[in-house]
Write a protein that holds these residues in place. Structure first.
Motif, PDB file in Angstrom:
ATOM      1  N   SER A  10       0.838  -1.203   0.000  1.00 35.93           N
ATOM      2  CA  SER A  10       0.000   0.000   0.000  1.00 35.93           C
ATOM      3  C   SER A  10       0.865   1.242   0.000  1.00 35.93           C
ATOM      4  CB  SER A  10      -0.899   0.026   1.238  1.00 35.93           C
ATOM      5  OG  SER A  10      -1.604   1.260   1.309  1.00 35.93           O
ATOM      6  N   ARG A  12      -0.609   4.222   0.690  1.00 41.36           N
ATOM      7  CA  ARG A  12      -1.367   5.163   1.520  1.00 41.36           C
ATOM      8  C   ARG A  12      -0.536   5.607   2.720  1.00 41.36           C
ATOM      9  NH1 ARG A  12      -5.924   4.822   4.739  1.00 41.36           N
ATOM     10  NH2 ARG A  12      -5.368   2.711   5.360  1.00 41.36           N
ATOM     11  N   SER A  15      -1.405   3.805   5.854  1.00 43.12           N
ATOM     12  CA  SER A  15      -1.604   2.384   5.529  1.00 43.12           C
ATOM     13  C   SER A  15      -1.467   1.459   6.736  1.00 43.12           C
ATOM     14  CB  SER A  15      -0.581   1.974   4.469  1.00 43.12           C
ATOM     15  OG  SER A  15      -0.467   0.566   4.418  1.00 43.12           O
ATOM     16  N   THR A  16      -2.434   0.545   6.849  1.00 44.77           N
ATOM     17  CA  THR A  16      -2.358  -0.464   7.910  1.00 44.77           C
ATOM     18  C   THR A  16      -1.267  -1.495   7.589  1.00 44.77           C
ATOM     19  OG1 THR A  16      -4.122  -1.677   6.772  1.00 44.77           O
ATOM     20  CG2 THR A  16      -4.777  -0.215   8.554  1.00 44.77           C
ATOM     21  N   ASN A  17      -1.101  -1.794   6.297  1.00 43.03           N
ATOM     22  CA  ASN A  17      -0.062  -2.761   5.908  1.00 43.03           C
ATOM     23  C   ASN A  17       1.338  -2.198   6.166  1.00 43.03           C
ATOM     24  OD1 ASN A  17      -1.404  -5.236   4.496  1.00 43.03           O
ATOM     25  ND2 ASN A  17      -2.549  -3.455   3.788  1.00 43.03           N
ATOM     26  N   PRO A  77      -2.606  -5.122   0.762  1.00 43.99           N
ATOM     27  CA  PRO A  77      -4.075  -5.059   0.766  1.00 43.99           C
ATOM     28  C   PRO A  77      -4.667  -5.765  -0.448  1.00 43.99           C
ATOM     29  CG  PRO A  77      -3.164  -2.929   0.124  1.00 43.99           C
ATOM     30  CD  PRO A  77      -2.004  -3.841   0.395  1.00 43.99           C
ATOM     31  N   GLU A  78      -5.993  -5.830  -0.467  1.00 39.86           N
ATOM     32  CA  GLU A  78      -6.724  -6.360  -1.636  1.00 39.86           C
ATOM     33  C   GLU A  78      -7.498  -5.217  -2.260  1.00 39.86           C
ATOM     34  OE1 GLU A  78      -8.761 -10.219  -1.532  1.00 39.86           O
ATOM     35  OE2 GLU A  78     -10.641  -9.113  -1.688  1.00 39.86           O
ATOM     36  N   ALA A  80     -10.346  -4.706  -5.239  1.00 38.84           N
ATOM     37  CA  ALA A  80     -11.255  -5.348  -6.204  1.00 38.84           C
ATOM     38  C   ALA A  80     -10.913  -6.820  -6.410  1.00 38.84           C
ATOM     39  CB  ALA A  80     -11.225  -4.586  -7.536  1.00 38.84           C
ATOM     40  N   HIS A  81     -10.776  -7.506  -5.291  1.00 32.94           N
ATOM     41  CA  HIS A  81     -10.482  -8.947  -5.296  1.00 32.94           C
ATOM     42  C   HIS A  81      -9.154  -9.289  -5.966  1.00 32.94           C
ATOM     43  CE1 HIS A  81     -14.844 -10.478  -4.430  1.00 32.94           C
ATOM     44  NE2 HIS A  81     -14.359  -9.674  -3.504  1.00 32.94           N
ATOM     45  N   ARG A 113      -9.913  -9.917   5.902  1.00 30.94           N
ATOM     46  CA  ARG A 113     -10.554 -10.228   4.609  1.00 30.94           C
ATOM     47  C   ARG A 113      -9.450 -10.511   3.581  1.00 30.94           C
ATOM     48  NH1 ARG A 113     -14.466  -5.134   4.520  1.00 30.94           N
ATOM     49  NH2 ARG A 113     -13.027  -4.645   2.829  1.00 30.94           N
ATOM     50  N   SER A 114      -9.498  -9.873   2.469  1.00 33.51           N
ATOM     51  CA  SER A 114      -8.442  -9.960   1.434  1.00 33.51           C
ATOM     52  C   SER A 114      -8.070 -11.398   1.053  1.00 33.51           C
ATOM     53  CB  SER A 114      -7.195  -9.178   1.863  1.00 33.51           C
ATOM     54  OG  SER A 114      -6.498  -9.810   2.912  1.00 33.51           O
ATOM     55  N   LEU A 143      -7.877  -3.585   9.743  1.00 37.92           N
ATOM     56  CA  LEU A 143      -8.750  -3.062   8.693  1.00 37.92           C
ATOM     57  C   LEU A 143      -9.650  -1.945   9.225  1.00 37.92           C
ATOM     58  CD1 LEU A 143      -9.923  -3.459   5.774  1.00 37.92           C
ATOM     59  CD2 LEU A 143     -11.605  -4.979   6.816  1.00 37.92           C
TER      60      LEU A 143
HETATM   61  C1  LIG Z   1      -9.913   0.657  -4.454  1.00 39.22           C
HETATM   62  C2  LIG Z   1     -10.095  -0.263  -3.289  1.00 39.22           C
HETATM   63  C3  LIG Z   1     -10.617  -1.520  -3.490  1.00 39.22           C
HETATM   64  C4  LIG Z   1     -10.758  -2.415  -2.405  1.00 39.22           C
HETATM   65  N1  LIG Z   1     -11.216  -3.672  -2.633  1.00 39.22           N
HETATM   66  C5  LIG Z   1     -11.253  -4.577  -1.614  1.00 39.22           C
HETATM   67  C6  LIG Z   1     -11.621  -5.928  -1.844  1.00 39.22           C
HETATM   68  O1  LIG Z   1     -11.928  -6.339  -2.947  1.00 39.22           O
HETATM   69  N2  LIG Z   1     -11.603  -6.779  -0.773  1.00 39.22           N
HETATM   70  C7  LIG Z   1     -11.228  -6.378   0.485  1.00 39.22           C
HETATM   71  O2  LIG Z   1     -11.201  -7.197   1.406  1.00 39.22           O
HETATM   72  N3  LIG Z   1     -10.901  -5.087   0.726  1.00 39.22           N
HETATM   73  C8  LIG Z   1     -10.894  -4.192  -0.295  1.00 39.22           C
HETATM   74  N4  LIG Z   1     -10.508  -2.894  -0.060  1.00 39.22           N
HETATM   75  C9  LIG Z   1     -10.159  -2.501   1.301  1.00 39.22           C
HETATM   76  C10 LIG Z   1      -8.669  -2.530   1.524  1.00 39.22           C
HETATM   77  O3  LIG Z   1      -8.099  -3.771   1.192  1.00 39.22           O
HETATM   78  C11 LIG Z   1      -8.399  -2.213   2.973  1.00 39.22           C
HETATM   79  O4  LIG Z   1      -8.876  -0.913   3.226  1.00 39.22           O
HETATM   80  C12 LIG Z   1      -6.966  -2.316   3.353  1.00 39.22           C
HETATM   81  O5  LIG Z   1      -6.887  -2.265   4.744  1.00 39.22           O
HETATM   82  C13 LIG Z   1      -6.136  -1.184   2.807  1.00 39.22           C
HETATM   83  O6  LIG Z   1      -4.797  -1.395   3.153  1.00 39.22           O
HETATM   84  P1  LIG Z   1      -3.900  -0.176   3.691  1.00 39.22           P
HETATM   85  O7  LIG Z   1      -4.502   0.271   4.985  1.00 39.22           O
HETATM   86  O8  LIG Z   1      -2.548  -0.792   3.887  1.00 39.22           O
HETATM   87  O9  LIG Z   1      -3.899   0.887   2.650  1.00 39.22           O
HETATM   88  C14 LIG Z   1     -10.382  -2.000  -1.109  1.00 39.22           C
HETATM   89  C15 LIG Z   1      -9.870  -0.696  -0.927  1.00 39.22           C
HETATM   90  C16 LIG Z   1      -9.710   0.147  -1.984  1.00 39.22           C
HETATM   91  C17 LIG Z   1      -9.123   1.519  -1.764  1.00 39.22           C
END
Ligand SMILES: Cc1cc2nc3c(=O)[nH]c(=O)nc-3n(C[C@H](O)[C@H](O)[C@H](O)COP(=O)(O)O)c2cc1C
Length: 178
Positions: A10, A12, A15-17, A77-78, A80-81, A113-114, A143
């Protein structure tokens, strides 16, 4: 001393990751040094025409960092799957040389999730011939959490111990590989 390279998928700022890999570095066992790779956002989009002598500097820095490391830790992170483009792009640059071949790697998770991204990353990394450590998966549920709360969760003694144990187990796996 084992040198481990940790990559957050990530970009961001909050970011949590990225918070998870930073906490892993801070809580690493005494015989492991965890360095954080911070160049994901600078990598150009992978183009096979730019492999070999034309490899851009930022990409060869990544390849060199992975080559030098005894093991790689990824927290991603994930979107859109799927696996976020920046992370996949970094992995594509690593395919262009043999940096990944036989390199021990471990996935850790900041989201419960993810599941699609976890499966996809594992498949991609196994295909690249990373030696993927799959016995114990560290998951810290961050999350949706914002920075002060993220810091508090990562500072909980049980989570710090889980992080240390995960890196210790990965280090044991690396030592069994060599
Ligand atoms: C564009 C976008 C699409 C996402 N799609 C999914 C998804 O398909 N499945 C899921 O579990 N989380 C999804 N998320 C949530 C992120 O995986 C989640 O917020 C994650 O903690 C972000 O990681 P970060 O905090 O390191 O940035 C999505 C987030 C974004 C911004």
């Amino acid at each position: 001393m084992l040198n481990l390279l940790a990559i957050s998928g990530s970009l961001r700022a909050a970011s949590t990751n990225s918070a998870l890999v930073a906490a892993l570095a801070a809580n690493a066992p005494a015989d492991c040094r965890v360095t954080i790779y911070d160049g994901l956002g600078r990598l150009p989009i992978f183009n096979p025409d730019d492999e070999g002598e034309r490899t851009p500097r930022d990409a060869s820095d990544l390849i060199d960092a992975v080559t030098r490391a005894d093991g790689v830790i990824v927290s991603c992170p994930e979107y859109a799957h799927g696996v976020p483009g920046g992370m996949k792009n970094a992995l594509d640059w690593l395919v262009s040389r043999d940096a990944a071949v036989g390199k021990p790697a471990m996935l850790v998770h900041a989201s419960p999730r993810s599941l699609y991204a976890r499966a996809a990353l594992a498949e991609i990394m196994r295909t690249m011939s990373f030696a993927l450590y799959e016995e114990t998966a560290l998951e810290v549920a961050l999350l949706g959490k914002k920075p002060p709360e993220i810091g508090a969760i990562l500072a909980e003694p049980a989570n710090q111990q889980a992080m240390r144990e995960a890196v210790k187990a990965f280090a044991g796996f690396i030592r069994r590989q060599t």
